[in-house]
Design an enzyme around this catalytic site. Sequence first.
Site, mmCIF file in Angstrom:
data_model
loop_
_atom_site.group_PDB
_atom_site.id
_atom_site.type_symbol
_atom_site.label_atom_id
_atom_site.label_comp_id
_atom_site.label_asym_id
_atom_site.label_seq_id
_atom_site.Cartn_x
_atom_site.Cartn_y
_atom_site.Cartn_z
ATOM 1 C CB SER A 196 28.426 46.441 39.549
ATOM 2 O OG SER A 196 29.063 46.520 40.809
ATOM 3 C CE1 TYR A 209 24.647 50.508 41.344
ATOM 4 C CE2 TYR A 209 25.908 48.690 42.291
ATOM 5 C CZ TYR A 209 25.771 49.705 41.357
ATOM 6 O OH TYR A 209 26.758 49.904 40.430
#
Length: 340
Positions: A196, A209
């Site tokens: 990501s 995350y």
Amino acid sequence: MNILLELFVVTFRVLWAFVLAAAKWLVRPKEKSVAGQVCLITGAGSGLGRLFALEFARRRALLVLLDINTQSNEETAGMVRHIYREMAEAAVTPRAGDGEKDALPPCNLQVYTYTCDVSKRENVYSTAERVRKEVGEVSVLVNNAGVVSGHHLLECPDELIERTMMVNCHAHFWTAKAFLPKMLEMNHGHIVTVASSLGLFSTAGVEDYCASKFGAVGFHESLSHELKAAEKDGIKTTLVCPYLVDTGMFRGCRIRKEIEPFLPPLKPEYCVKQAMRAILTDQPMICTPRLMYMVTFMKSILPFEAVVCMYRFLGADKCMYPFIAQRKQATNNNEAKNGI
């Protein structure tokens, strides 16, 4: 004297690398074939994993789909089989110029599904053994599975933090240890890490995350260097770092409203097509949109306070807060509904 000569050679190679990179921007490299190769995708039951499965199916790869959700995984398999059937029907009346595509009869293509919790290494290793026995050796490994807790650090239960780290980061170790040995033996394969943009730069409210994706990026880069050091140039690696993808995973995430039209969430189909192009041309890394390269570069050279100013201007400093608030509201509604 030797070190001066080596320095000259290194300088030339660095400059040549820039030339080659520029050439790839001007002349699109030819995509390699994955027809007949075994491609394993984690988190294939939905989102990007499902789209990756469909794209590899269209390129006649043999699919191995892993997901913790058996039903959604089977739904993806059904879509893949539909693609295989369409190709089989089209192969009955082949068109001129399709010789390479028809080199592998579509009837030989199959899709295999396995219910697997990639956060548990024993589950990964036992599933990998079944794959080797029932399908064969994996040539393309796509580590795509991912989760998000959606809580501020001090409100996030420890078990959710641990699960985020295990699924988004630790699982990459287990799958690589399971399938890399044969790739090394054959000096052939491709490892794809779906990370990501939050693995390259961070934001507030999603510490677990970001940490997991930073870990996945670090793992991928270190593994890539290890393969180079071992001179296993037949094993390729691709790091995929997309901006916010409109899969519902971060529903509610918002940046400054004046900026949103210029930086909207990515369509999943676009993200996967860009990633597939990078994979099939052996591109080491792909950031989408390309603006993410600039953001990463600026974050690396600017003072921290300057980065904070940029984040605040873009509305990126608290972009996850609406998403976290929605998650919290949904959790409270479920607890009330269940009488907890």
